[in-house]
Design an enzyme around this catalytic site. Structure first.
Site, short mmCIF file in Angstrom:
data_model
loop_
_atom_site.label_atom_id
_atom_site.label_comp_id
_atom_site.label_asym_id
_atom_site.label_seq_id
_atom_site.Cartn_x
_atom_site.Cartn_y
_atom_site.Cartn_z
N CYS A 107 3.32 8.23 1.25
CA CYS A 107 3.77 7.30 2.29
C CYS A 107 3.96 5.94 1.63
O CYS A 107 3.02 5.42 1.01
CB CYS A 107 2.69 7.23 3.38
N ASN A 165 -5.47 4.01 15.21
CA ASN A 165 -6.52 3.64 14.26
C ASN A 165 -7.01 2.27 14.66
O ASN A 165 -6.21 1.34 14.78
CB ASN A 165 -5.96 3.58 12.84
N CYS A 172 -0.70 -3.10 15.22
CA CYS A 172 -0.47 -2.79 13.82
C CYS A 172 -1.02 -3.87 12.88
O CYS A 172 -0.78 -5.05 13.09
CB CYS A 172 1.02 -2.60 13.58
N CYS A 193 5.25 -7.50 7.56
CA CYS A 193 6.24 -6.98 8.51
C CYS A 193 6.55 -8.05 9.57
O CYS A 193 5.64 -8.71 10.05
CB CYS A 193 5.70 -5.71 9.18
N CYS A 244 4.29 -5.72 16.16
CA CYS A 244 3.68 -4.73 17.07
C CYS A 244 2.19 -5.04 17.27
O CYS A 244 1.47 -5.33 16.31
CB CYS A 244 3.85 -3.31 16.54
N GLU A 296 0.82 -1.21 0.00
CA GLU A 296 0.00 0.00 0.00
C GLU A 296 0.85 1.26 0.00
O GLU A 296 1.94 1.28 0.56
CB GLU A 296 -0.88 0.02 1.27
N CYS A 351 -1.65 2.14 7.08
CA CYS A 351 -1.10 1.11 6.21
C CYS A 351 -1.24 -0.28 6.79
O CYS A 351 -1.16 -0.49 7.98
CB CYS A 351 0.35 1.41 5.90
N1 SAH Z 1 7.98 -0.07 10.96
C1 SAH Z 1 8.10 1.35 11.00
C2 SAH Z 1 7.26 2.11 9.97
C3 SAH Z 1 5.84 1.65 9.73
S1 SAH Z 1 4.50 2.08 10.79
C4 SAH Z 1 7.82 1.85 12.39
O1 SAH Z 1 7.45 1.06 13.25
O2 SAH Z 1 8.01 3.02 12.65
C5 SAH Z 1 4.26 3.79 10.77
C6 SAH Z 1 3.68 4.29 12.09
O3 SAH Z 1 2.29 3.95 12.28
C7 SAH Z 1 4.43 3.72 13.28
O4 SAH Z 1 4.67 4.72 14.22
C8 SAH Z 1 3.43 2.70 13.78
O5 SAH Z 1 3.72 2.35 15.10
C9 SAH Z 1 2.11 3.40 13.57
N2 SAH Z 1 0.95 2.53 13.60
C10 SAH Z 1 0.86 1.24 13.26
N3 SAH Z 1 -0.39 0.78 13.46
C11 SAH Z 1 -1.11 1.80 13.92
C12 SAH Z 1 -2.47 1.95 14.31
N4 SAH Z 1 -3.33 0.93 14.27
N5 SAH Z 1 -2.87 3.15 14.73
C13 SAH Z 1 -2.01 4.21 14.77
N6 SAH Z 1 -0.72 4.13 14.41
C14 SAH Z 1 -0.27 2.93 14.00
#
Ligand code: SAH
Length: 351
Positions: free
Chosen positions: A103, A292, A117, A110, A114, A90, A335
């Site tokens: 973006c 989100n 995510c 991944c 986390c 995406e 994303c």
């Molecule tokens: N792997 C990298 C970049 C991708 S995520 C990183 O961890 O920074 C980009 C951002 O979106 C990160 O800060 C991540 O923690 C956040 N993110 C992921 N899922 C999310 C969600 N459900 N709501 C809000 N932010 C989220």
């Protein structure tokens, strides 16, 4: 024989390659020009068919193809791209006052796990090639007809887990003869691969580094982000300070507010104090992101009031805070959400 990925080559490398096939240099310029416009070897009208046929046998241009596209009421556009092997990733096009920002994803899936995510729900399929990162920028411009001036690596994947390809992508995208996007207009976001943060400091790209912190103590952070068990907050923030000392580039800390997990005033006070403890010598800025909701994860964001209170609490302690605008929330612009939906039938890895 592995085919050569033409779009991952620098302009000089492409020229050398084309000349090595017995062709004139200007053919390389033509091919480069078409690729920068989002064309593959099938769509290069002024390049002789005999040459593109020959190239197709030994090389390819893995330009992402628009699979699906969603336009938000706020103008944000979310692309689901299909890669040459059928993988899906995406990209999101956002319109800010300081220019259009795309973006991009750096991996298909991944590996970081986390908890909040969507990108990591099914683990990782593979890392993206430099061409596939560049291709997201090129195709987003081609499809939208808009110029892009900023890039953020905050899509699917962990950029520092795909280190060499991301470094090559950075060299390609900043190339003066190519896309020529200034490094100061590029951000890289990481969950905190400390060894690679030190490597990045040595590269000398004046990009903006964002750190996904999301917690103010190790217990909470390890529960949200497994990477914290390998490199805890102390190691991560020490690496951030060392990065700043070496590069002089300020770091932005990302903090996703998850209702009931990390969003109290006490959390904000602890965050300010831990940032000052390890990074007190650099300007401190926290970007607050209301989580989100990802249905599979069962996380909900706090209300607007608690977010503002959190921000005020940081500001009172001289840590500047911004609340990220929720662009594209009506189109699942966070994303990983679309990719996860598309592969909902695939089996999640055990971990
Ligand atoms: N792997 C990298 C970049 C991708 S995520 C990183 O961890 O920074 C980009 C951002 O979106 C990160 O800060 C991540 O923690 C956040 N993110 C992921 N899922 C999310 C969600 N459900 N709501 C809000 N932010 C989220």
């Amino acid at each position: 024989m592995d085919k050569i990925d033409l779009l991952s080559l620098s302009r000089d490398e492409l020229t050398q390659y084309v000349v090595s096939l017995g062709e004139k240099r200007f053919r390389a310029d033509q091919i480069w020009g078409w690729m920068m416009k989002g064309h593959t070897l099938d769509e290069m009208p002024n390049v002789p068919r005999s040459l593109t046929d020959k190239l197709k046998e030994i090389s390819y241009v893995p330009m992402p193809a628009v699979d699906e596209k969603y336009v938000s009421t706020d103008g944000t556009v979310k692309y689901l791209y299909r890669l040459y092997d059928g993988e899906r990733i995406e990209s999101v096009l956002m319109h800010y006052e300081h220019g259009n920002t795309v973006c991009i994803s750096t991996e298909a899936g991944c590996p970081m796990g986390c908890a909040f995510c969507a990108s990591t729900l099914n683990g990782i399929s593979r890392r993206l090639m430099p061409s596939e990162m560049l291709g997201q920028v090129i195709m987003t411009m081609r499809d939208s007809g808009e110029r892009v001036s900023n890039i953020v690596m905050m899509g699917i994947g962990e950029p520092l887990d795909n280190y060499d390809n991301v470094m090559r992508f950075l060299r390609l995208v900043g190339n003066e003869q190519g896309m020529n996007i200034g490094y100061r207009h590029i951000s890289l976001s990481t969950c905190g691969l400390v060894d690679k943060i030190y490597d990045l400091a040595d590269e000398g790209f004046p990009i903006t580094l964002s750190i996904s912190l999301h917690a103010s103590n190790d217990e909470t952070r390890s529960a949200l982000m497994p990477v914290n068990k390998r490199w805890n907050i102390e190691k991560l923030l020490t690496a951030c300070r060392d990065y700043f000392d070496k590069t002089g580039r300020r770091i932005s800390f990302e903090y996703t507010l998850v209702g009931g997990k990390n969003d109290t005033e006490a959390d904000a006070a602890e965050l300010a104090s831990v940032l000052k403890k390890y990074c007190g010598t650099m300007p401190l800025h926290v970007n607050l992101i209301p989580v989100n909701n990802v249905a599979e994860r069962g996380f909900v964001s706090g209300n607007r009031h608690s977010i503002d209170r959190f921000a005020q609490c940081l500001e009172a302690r001289h840590v500047t805070a911004t609340v990220r605008r929720r662009l594209g929330s009506d189109i699942n612009a966070s994303c990983g959400q679309l990719r996860a939906k598309k592969s909902a039938t695939s089996v999640a890895p055990e971990n």
